[in-house]
Design a protein around this motif. Sequence first.
Motif, PDB file in Angstrom:
ATOM      1  N   THR A   1      26.105  43.227  50.514  1.00  0.00           N
ATOM      2  CA  THR A   1      26.920  42.320  49.705  1.00  0.00           C
ATOM      3  C   THR A   1      28.214  43.019  49.309  1.00  0.00           C
ATOM      4  OG1 THR A   1      24.985  41.166  48.831  1.00  0.00           O
ATOM      5  CG2 THR A   1      27.026  40.988  47.565  1.00  0.00           C
ATOM      6  N   ILE A   2      29.332  42.421  49.687  1.00  0.00           N
ATOM      7  CA  ILE A   2      30.642  42.963  49.334  1.00  0.00           C
ATOM      8  C   ILE A   2      31.277  42.060  48.283  1.00  0.00           C
ATOM      9  CG2 ILE A   2      32.964  43.509  50.165  1.00  0.00           C
ATOM     10  CD1 ILE A   2      31.628  44.040  52.917  1.00  0.00           C
ATOM     11  N   LEU A   3      31.585  42.634  47.132  1.00  0.00           N
ATOM     12  CA  LEU A   3      32.279  41.938  46.054  1.00  0.00           C
ATOM     13  C   LEU A   3      33.687  42.506  45.954  1.00  0.00           C
ATOM     14  CD1 LEU A   3      29.469  42.090  43.324  1.00  0.00           C
ATOM     15  CD2 LEU A   3      29.855  40.300  45.035  1.00  0.00           C
ATOM     16  N   HIS A   4      34.666  41.637  45.676  1.00  0.00           N
ATOM     17  CA  HIS A   4      36.031  42.174  45.641  1.00  0.00           C
ATOM     18  C   HIS A   4      36.956  41.362  44.746  1.00  0.00           C
ATOM     19  CE1 HIS A   4      38.042  39.205  48.415  1.00  0.00           C
ATOM     20  NE2 HIS A   4      36.791  39.002  48.777  1.00  0.00           N
ATOM     21  N   THR A   5      37.982  42.068  44.251  1.00  0.00           N
ATOM     22  CA  THR A   5      39.025  41.489  43.414  1.00  0.00           C
ATOM     23  C   THR A   5      40.378  41.972  43.914  1.00  0.00           C
ATOM     24  OG1 THR A   5      38.746  43.349  41.871  1.00  0.00           O
ATOM     25  CG2 THR A   5      37.611  41.287  41.331  1.00  0.00           C
TER      26      THR A   5
ATOM     27  N   LEU B   1      34.858  46.315  45.347  1.00  0.00           N
ATOM     28  CA  LEU B   1      36.142  46.850  45.798  1.00  0.00           C
ATOM     29  C   LEU B   1      37.306  46.085  45.178  1.00  0.00           C
ATOM     30  CD1 LEU B   1      35.106  46.972  49.569  1.00  0.00           C
ATOM     31  CD2 LEU B   1      35.030  48.884  47.943  1.00  0.00           C
ATOM     32  N   ASP B   2      38.472  46.760  45.115  1.00  0.00           N
ATOM     33  CA  ASP B   2      39.679  46.116  44.596  1.00  0.00           C
ATOM     34  C   ASP B   2      40.859  46.433  45.505  1.00  0.00           C
ATOM     35  OD1 ASP B   2      40.939  44.688  42.113  1.00  0.00           O
ATOM     36  OD2 ASP B   2      42.273  46.369  42.555  1.00  0.00           O
ATOM     37  N   SER B   3      41.784  45.472  45.604  1.00  0.00           N
ATOM     38  CA  SER B   3      42.919  45.612  46.522  1.00  0.00           C
ATOM     39  C   SER B   3      44.254  45.836  45.827  1.00  0.00           C
ATOM     40  CB  SER B   3      42.997  44.380  47.438  1.00  0.00           C
ATOM     41  OG  SER B   3      41.861  44.318  48.272  1.00  0.00           O
ATOM     42  N   GLY B   4      44.232  46.368  44.616  1.00  0.00           N
ATOM     43  CA  GLY B   4      45.469  46.823  43.990  1.00  0.00           C
ATOM     44  C   GLY B   4      46.147  45.848  43.053  1.00  0.00           C
ATOM     45  N   ASP B   5      47.184  46.355  42.371  1.00  0.00           N
ATOM     46  CA  ASP B   5      47.850  45.694  41.249  1.00  0.00           C
ATOM     47  C   ASP B   5      46.859  45.467  40.109  1.00  0.00           C
ATOM     48  OD1 ASP B   5      50.376  45.772  42.291  1.00  0.00           O
ATOM     49  OD2 ASP B   5      50.691  43.602  42.313  1.00  0.00           O
ATOM     50  N   ILE B   6      46.232  46.548  39.729  1.00  0.00           N
ATOM     51  CA  ILE B   6      45.358  46.547  38.559  1.00  0.00           C
ATOM     52  C   ILE B   6      46.208  46.427  37.294  1.00  0.00           C
ATOM     53  CG2 ILE B   6      43.711  47.954  37.243  1.00  0.00           C
ATOM     54  CD1 ILE B   6      42.983  49.286  39.985  1.00  0.00           C
ATOM     55  N   PHE B   7      47.390  47.048  37.332  1.00  0.00           N
ATOM     56  CA  PHE B   7      48.261  47.157  36.162  1.00  0.00           C
ATOM     57  C   PHE B   7      49.223  45.973  36.024  1.00  0.00           C
ATOM     58  CE2 PHE B   7      48.312  52.120  36.406  1.00  0.00           C
ATOM     59  CZ  PHE B   7      46.991  52.150  36.017  1.00  0.00           C
TER      60      PHE B   7
ATOM     61  N   MET C   1      33.029  50.982  34.164  1.00  0.00           N
ATOM     62  CA  MET C   1      31.799  50.438  33.592  1.00  0.00           C
ATOM     63  C   MET C   1      31.160  49.420  34.525  1.00  0.00           C
ATOM     64  SD  MET C   1      33.036  49.982  29.627  1.00  0.00           S
ATOM     65  CE  MET C   1      31.542  49.148  29.103  1.00  0.00           C
ATOM     66  N   MET C   2      31.998  48.680  35.256  1.00  0.00           N
ATOM     67  CA  MET C   2      31.489  47.714  36.235  1.00  0.00           C
ATOM     68  C   MET C   2      31.041  48.391  37.528  1.00  0.00           C
ATOM     69  SD  MET C   2      33.959  44.367  35.946  1.00  0.00           S
ATOM     70  CE  MET C   2      35.340  44.706  34.865  1.00  0.00           C
ATOM     71  N   LYS C   3      31.299  49.693  37.628  1.00  0.00           N
ATOM     72  CA  LYS C   3      30.903  50.510  38.776  1.00  0.00           C
ATOM     73  C   LYS C   3      31.607  50.090  40.066  1.00  0.00           C
ATOM     74  CE  LYS C   3      26.426  51.646  36.740  1.00  0.00           C
ATOM     75  NZ  LYS C   3      24.952  51.624  36.892  1.00  0.00           N
ATOM     76  N   TYR C   4      32.928  49.957  39.970  1.00  0.00           N
ATOM     77  CA  TYR C   4      33.702  49.757  41.192  1.00  0.00           C
ATOM     78  C   TYR C   4      33.487  50.954  42.111  1.00  0.00           C
ATOM     79  CZ  TYR C   4      36.384  45.526  40.184  1.00  0.00           C
ATOM     80  OH  TYR C   4      36.758  44.216  39.975  1.00  0.00           O
ATOM     81  N   ASP C   5      33.413  50.667  43.405  1.00  0.00           N
ATOM     82  CA  ASP C   5      33.211  51.733  44.387  1.00  0.00           C
ATOM     83  C   ASP C   5      34.524  52.308  44.891  1.00  0.00           C
ATOM     84  OD1 ASP C   5      30.208  51.878  44.961  1.00  0.00           O
ATOM     85  OD2 ASP C   5      30.603  49.725  45.072  1.00  0.00           O
ATOM     86  N   ALA C   6      35.581  51.485  44.943  1.00  0.00           N
ATOM     87  CA  ALA C   6      36.869  51.971  45.444  1.00  0.00           C
ATOM     88  C   ALA C   6      37.944  50.928  45.197  1.00  0.00           C
ATOM     89  CB  ALA C   6      36.787  52.288  46.938  1.00  0.00           C
TER      90      ALA C   6
END
Length: 316
Positions: A41-45, A88-94, A114-119
């Motif tokens: 399962t791949i979750l992403h933002t 996973l996240d693809s950037g522009d966190i800020f 805390m959400m345990k992002y992997d990368a």
Amino acid sequence: MDRKSFLKAIGGGSLAMALAPNMMMAEELKMLDLKSANKLTILHTNDQHSRIEPFDASYTKNPNQGGFARRASLIQQIRSQENNVLLLDSGDIFQGTPYFNFFGGELEFKLMSMMKYDASTMGNHDFDNGLEGFLKVLPNAQFPFICSNYDFKNTILDGRTSPYKIFNKSGIKVGIFGVGIELDGLVGKKQYGETVYSNPIDVAQHYSNFLKNDQKCDLVICLSHIGYDYKDEPNKISDKILAASTENIDIILGGHTHTFLPEPQTFTNRQGKNVLVNQVGWAGLLLGRIDFYFDTNKNVKHISWNNQAIDSSIIA
């Protein structure tokens, strides 16, 4: 909600409704017992833009939607149901709310940890406080930043990011690399310093070949912050062009253009094979989910997906 209350709230909660993902068949799908398949399962933002809390209920657009606490609750629920999850996240966190102005990204990194992002990869707005500002809050990120086409060799971020990462989930080998948009003209020189940008297509081809052929990864994922599509600039490098111009990428998880895709889009690479491309808008309004089912030979035999809305139906 004040910061202390929010940090307390993010730890618990449950999903209020069952997921109902759309389904697609992989190439040459054969009869497969999904219960016995090895599932990933791949979750992403993408483009979270410091939207810690939901949009106010008085907003005419996206009222009472989004929020880190709800997302954390949904992720917790999914992890309780699935054995093999990558987040996973693809950037522009800020950038985008006073949380960033006051805390400089510290809060975002702590909550993602805390959400345990992997990368994650880096987007252009992650340079907004300069390399110094990013480095200052980086210890709060308990996950790696994967940046393949940004060379930080002559900067203070040298050695602080990785060009790729490999994850092993119950024997399924997943290779991940990340590409970002050209910074010149988009980000001030003072912010990115001596960071060297390389063409995303060339870099993507190099790392996808390396991960698939040399490292024998079963799945290759590109975390992209180059944008899904540019209708007014059809030749500008985008995820659609990247998918068609390369080999060995299985999934591109995109960002930058804030594109709300109802479901992952399928493109054909230069070998004639399918590449999935997904992007889930911005501000944490959606959580992308793609489930891969592997047979005993580690071939993908089935794929399902669901771009889940983060709204008041999720109890945080």
